[in-house]
Motif scaffolding. Structure first.
Motif, PDB file in Angstrom:
ATOM      1  N   ALA A   1       0.586  -1.081   0.255  1.00 27.78           N
ATOM      2  CA  ALA A   1      -0.098   0.040   0.019  1.00 27.78           C
ATOM      3  C   ALA A   1       1.068   1.321  -0.108  1.00 27.78           C
ATOM      4  N   CYS A   2       2.046   1.128   0.201  1.00 28.78           N
ATOM      5  CA  CYS A   2       3.065   2.201   0.324  1.00 28.78           C
ATOM      6  C   CYS A   2       3.282   2.639  -1.000  1.00 28.78           C
ATOM      7  N   LEU A   3       3.248   2.002  -1.960  1.00 29.81           N
ATOM      8  CA  LEU A   3       3.696   2.342  -3.542  1.00 29.81           C
ATOM      9  C   LEU A   3       2.351   2.513  -4.382  1.00 29.81           C
ATOM     10  N   ASN A   4       2.477   2.850  -5.492  1.00 26.62           N
ATOM     11  CA  ASN A   4       1.640   2.624  -6.639  1.00 26.62           C
ATOM     12  C   ASN A   4       1.971   1.537  -7.452  1.00 26.62           C
ATOM     13  N   SER A   5       1.995   1.645  -8.688  1.00 27.81           N
ATOM     14  CA  SER A   5       2.313   0.839  -9.626  1.00 27.81           C
ATOM     15  C   SER A   5       3.700  -0.144  -9.434  1.00 27.81           C
ATOM     16  N   THR A   6       4.650   0.874  -8.909  1.00 31.82           N
ATOM     17  CA  THR A   6       5.933   0.088  -8.853  1.00 31.82           C
ATOM     18  C   THR A   6       5.841  -0.811  -7.841  1.00 31.82           C
ATOM     19  N   VAL A   7       4.849  -1.105  -7.295  1.00 32.08           N
ATOM     20  CA  VAL A   7       4.537  -2.525  -6.192  1.00 32.08           C
ATOM     21  C   VAL A   7       3.497  -3.246  -6.799  1.00 32.08           C
ATOM     22  N   SER A   8       2.940  -2.921  -7.791  1.00 33.19           N
ATOM     23  CA  SER A   8       1.798  -3.726  -8.398  1.00 33.19           C
ATOM     24  C   SER A   8       2.017  -3.960  -9.819  1.00 33.19           C
ATOM     25  N   GLY A   9       3.272  -4.617 -10.144  1.00 29.95           N
ATOM     26  CA  GLY A   9       3.547  -4.885 -11.437  1.00 29.95           C
ATOM     27  C   GLY A   9       3.680  -3.930 -12.477  1.00 29.95           C
ATOM     28  N   LEU A  10       3.763  -2.633 -12.322  1.00 29.40           N
ATOM     29  CA  LEU A  10       3.817  -1.545 -13.106  1.00 29.40           C
ATOM     30  C   LEU A  10       2.691  -1.410 -13.773  1.00 29.40           C
ATOM     31  N   MET A  11       1.325  -1.741 -13.039  1.00 32.01           N
ATOM     32  CA  MET A  11       0.281  -1.485 -13.714  1.00 32.01           C
ATOM     33  C   MET A  11      -0.460  -0.182 -13.243  1.00 32.01           C
ATOM     34  N   SER A  12      -1.320   0.275 -13.834  1.00 33.59           N
ATOM     35  CA  SER A  12      -1.962   1.639 -13.432  1.00 33.59           C
ATOM     36  C   SER A  12      -3.194   1.085 -13.021  1.00 33.59           C
ATOM     37  N   ARG A  13      -4.131   1.930 -12.432  1.00 39.54           N
ATOM     38  CA  ARG A  13      -5.658   1.651 -11.846  1.00 39.54           C
ATOM     39  C   ARG A  13      -6.224   1.390 -13.292  1.00 39.54           C
ATOM     40  N   THR A  14      -7.326   0.822 -13.014  1.00 46.46           N
ATOM     41  CA  THR A  14      -8.154   0.303 -14.373  1.00 46.46           C
ATOM     42  C   THR A  14      -8.909   1.546 -14.873  1.00 46.46           C
TER      43      THR A  14
ATOM     44  N   LEU B   1      12.724   1.192 -11.318  1.00 49.02           N
ATOM     45  CA  LEU B   1      12.242   1.601 -10.095  1.00 49.02           C
ATOM     46  C   LEU B   1      11.140   0.547  -9.584  1.00 49.02           C
ATOM     47  N   ASP B   2      11.084  -0.604 -10.310  1.00 46.63           N
ATOM     48  CA  ASP B   2      10.079  -1.616  -9.833  1.00 46.63           C
ATOM     49  C   ASP B   2      10.488  -2.530  -8.788  1.00 46.63           C
ATOM     50  N   VAL B   3       9.641  -2.502  -7.591  1.00 43.87           N
ATOM     51  CA  VAL B   3       9.834  -3.521  -6.896  1.00 43.87           C
ATOM     52  C   VAL B   3       8.806  -4.741  -6.474  1.00 43.87           C
ATOM     53  N   SER B   4       8.106  -4.867  -7.413  1.00 43.99           N
ATOM     54  CA  SER B   4       6.830  -5.719  -7.428  1.00 43.99           C
ATOM     55  C   SER B   4       7.468  -7.036  -6.943  1.00 43.99           C
ATOM     56  N   ASN B   5       8.575  -7.711  -7.752  1.00 36.06           N
ATOM     57  CA  ASN B   5       8.773  -8.999  -7.402  1.00 36.06           C
ATOM     58  C   ASN B   5       9.570  -8.978  -6.197  1.00 36.06           C
ATOM     59  N   LEU B   6      10.213  -8.151  -6.008  1.00 36.05           N
ATOM     60  CA  LEU B   6      11.106  -7.789  -4.465  1.00 36.05           C
ATOM     61  C   LEU B   6      10.132  -8.122  -3.381  1.00 36.05           C
ATOM     62  N   PHE B   7       8.934  -7.512  -3.452  1.00 35.00           N
ATOM     63  CA  PHE B   7       7.904  -7.464  -2.301  1.00 35.00           C
ATOM     64  C   PHE B   7       7.263  -8.837  -2.162  1.00 35.00           C
ATOM     65  N   VAL B   8       6.999  -9.336  -3.280  1.00 32.14           N
ATOM     66  CA  VAL B   8       6.480 -10.911  -3.337  1.00 32.14           C
ATOM     67  C   VAL B   8       7.404 -11.814  -2.624  1.00 32.14           C
ATOM     68  N   ASN B   9       8.817 -11.741  -3.340  1.00 28.75           N
ATOM     69  CA  ASN B   9       9.644 -12.704  -2.875  1.00 28.75           C
ATOM     70  C   ASN B   9      10.076 -12.719  -1.291  1.00 28.75           C
ATOM     71  N   GLN B  10      10.145 -11.431  -0.931  1.00 29.03           N
ATOM     72  CA  GLN B  10      10.563 -11.317   0.473  1.00 29.03           C
ATOM     73  C   GLN B  10       9.201 -11.866   1.317  1.00 29.03           C
ATOM     74  N   ILE B  11       8.031 -11.383   1.156  1.00 26.67           N
ATOM     75  CA  ILE B  11       7.237 -12.233   1.761  1.00 26.67           C
ATOM     76  C   ILE B  11       6.977 -13.563   1.578  1.00 26.67           C
ATOM     77  N   VAL B  12       7.028 -14.275   0.686  1.00 31.56           N
ATOM     78  CA  VAL B  12       6.964 -15.685   0.267  1.00 31.56           C
ATOM     79  C   VAL B  12       8.228 -16.343   1.294  1.00 31.56           C
ATOM     80  N   SER B  13       9.123 -15.824   1.427  1.00 30.66           N
ATOM     81  CA  SER B  13      10.629 -16.364   2.100  1.00 30.66           C
ATOM     82  C   SER B  13      10.180 -16.708   3.535  1.00 30.66           C
ATOM     83  N   ASN B  14       9.181 -16.077   3.925  1.00 34.42           N
ATOM     84  CA  ASN B  14       8.817 -16.406   5.423  1.00 34.42           C
ATOM     85  C   ASN B  14       7.624 -17.647   5.632  1.00 34.42           C
ATOM     86  N   TYR B  15       7.299 -18.091   4.293  1.00 36.04           N
ATOM     87  CA  TYR B  15       6.321 -19.234   4.578  1.00 36.04           C
ATOM     88  C   TYR B  15       6.487 -20.533   4.951  1.00 36.04           C
ATOM     89  N   PHE B  16       7.949 -20.889   4.845  1.00 39.53           N
ATOM     90  CA  PHE B  16       8.249 -22.310   5.439  1.00 39.53           C
ATOM     91  C   PHE B  16       8.268 -22.363   7.123  1.00 39.53           C
TER      92      PHE B  16
END
Length: 383
Positions: free
Chosen positions: A223-236, A260-275
């Protein structure tokens, strides 16, 4: 089901989606029309005046806020500190979905805040249950409804009985929850198919969803960022001159912002905690299934109290919760920010943004949410 309706669904001409976004195609398929070459952005003040004068928000886009270095650092710090909390909530939501819908579920994220959350849920199911479930991201727009062509495309591909599970990021006052309910009723009236309108969210501070990871109103880093944490997609976007009867709703893919994209960084950082938390997530989900907390919509009581106290007629000017308040500060014209208390640790970025934009912050005792953003009504001077 009526055979004529079935044939109508099968014969509806819907073109395959174009590849969009910065996520791997294995994570999500965007059922959206590419409007990247169309100039849709309007300055914040102009856009606010247009919205409050009757232009629908989906007919234009905001100029996306480019955060300062300090704010970008806040995103990274928040991601580190909240990764396990976000992962736990996503895992709990995933476990509830599997229990309620099974492993043949089709995840349907509501673009765009729902997209990264849908990916987190998909990744958890893959990790825990060794099953790859389909995941799409589609448009739903307050006042206009859901993208029916996207729904028809998924039903054509996965069968008319496919268990679609809608996913969003968080709840504010529950407006999109209501839009989804109405959209599913409308779809059934037209096509004879009753879709399950259950909405799974990471956080439900508005107490309006049955499937959620937590009801704590905390900062979800996406929620901190806009497109750069949402796959570089705009609002619809939904505009008659851009979207034809057989098109998906539209969106822009900001390819130029890949550095500037951190979309995949965000996902991968969260997923690393699943195990480390699969057993805990399953226990929490089991407890919620045995003793479910009711949907009370108690967040709306806060909204009504705020409207009364400040004399605000238009409920759409009141945006509750950390996620919605962040959006107000990033892309609307804020009048003031209400908080439950100034020392709430979930409000660091809210206070930073409010200071950056010189927006007053007031304590509103007894607030269900951590905070609430109020959009400046036209004609009212900021105090």
């Amino acid at each position: 089901m009526n055979e004529a309706l079935l044939e109508r669904i099968r014969k509806k001409a819907i073109a395959a989606p174009e590849p969009l976004g910065s996520y791997p195609p294995t994570d999500v398929t965007f059922l959206l029309k590419d409007l990247s070459q169309v100039q849709l952005e309007r300055p914040t003040e102009d856009r606010e005046e247009a919205i409050q004068s009757g232009t629908h928000y989906s007919e234009m886009l905001p100029v996306e806020y480019q955060p300062t270095e300090d704010y970008i650092q806040l995103f990274h710090d928040t991601l580190v500190h909240s990764a396990s909390k976000v992962a736990r909530a996503a895992a709990v939501a995933a476990e509830l979905i599997v229990s309620n819908r099974g492993l043949n579920v089709v995840l349907v994220s509501l673009a765009r805040a729902g997209t990264p959350i849908g990916i987190l849920i998909k990744r958890y199911i893959e990790m825990k249950y060794k099953v790859t479930v389909p995941h799409y991201s589609i448009s739903i727009i307050r006042g206009k409804g859901i993208d029916e062509n996207a729904l028809l495309y998924m039903l054509q591909r996965h069968g008319v009985d496919a268990p679609l599970q809608f996913v969003d990021g968080w709840t504010g006052k529950g407006a999109i929850r209501g839009v989804l309910n109405e959209a599913c009723e409308s779809f059934e009236a037209q096509y004879g198919i009753r879709l399950n309108d259950d909405l799974a969210v990471l956080a439900d501070p508005g107490h309006c969803c049955e499937t959620y990871g937590t009801r704590e109103d905390f900062l979800i880093p996406s929620a901190c960022l806009n497109s750069t944490v949402s796959g570089l997609m705009s609002r619809t976007v939904l505009r008659d001159d851009l979207i034809g009867p057989d098109d998906f709703h539209g969106a822009k893919f900001y390819r130029e912002w890949l550095p500037l994209d951190v979309s995949n960084l965000f996902v991968n950082q969260i997923v690393s905690n699943y195990f480390a938390l699969t057993e805990e997530a399953r226990e929490i989900a089991n407890g919620m299934l045995v003793n479910p907390e009711p949907v009370t919509w108690k967040g709306l009581q806060d909204i009504k109290a705020i409207q009364t106290f400040y004399g605000i007629d238009d409920v759409n000017l009141v945006k509750p919760g950390v996620g919605e308040t962040t959006r107000v500060l990033l892309r609307r014209v804020p009048w003031k920010i209400l908080v439950d208390r100034l020392d709430n640790p979930n409000l660091t970025h809210i206070l930073m943004l409010a200071n950056d934009r010189s927006v007053p912050v007031e304590v509103f005792p007894g607030l269900t949410y951590s905070c609430c953003g109020i959009i400046k009504p036209l004609g009212r001077e900021t105090e």
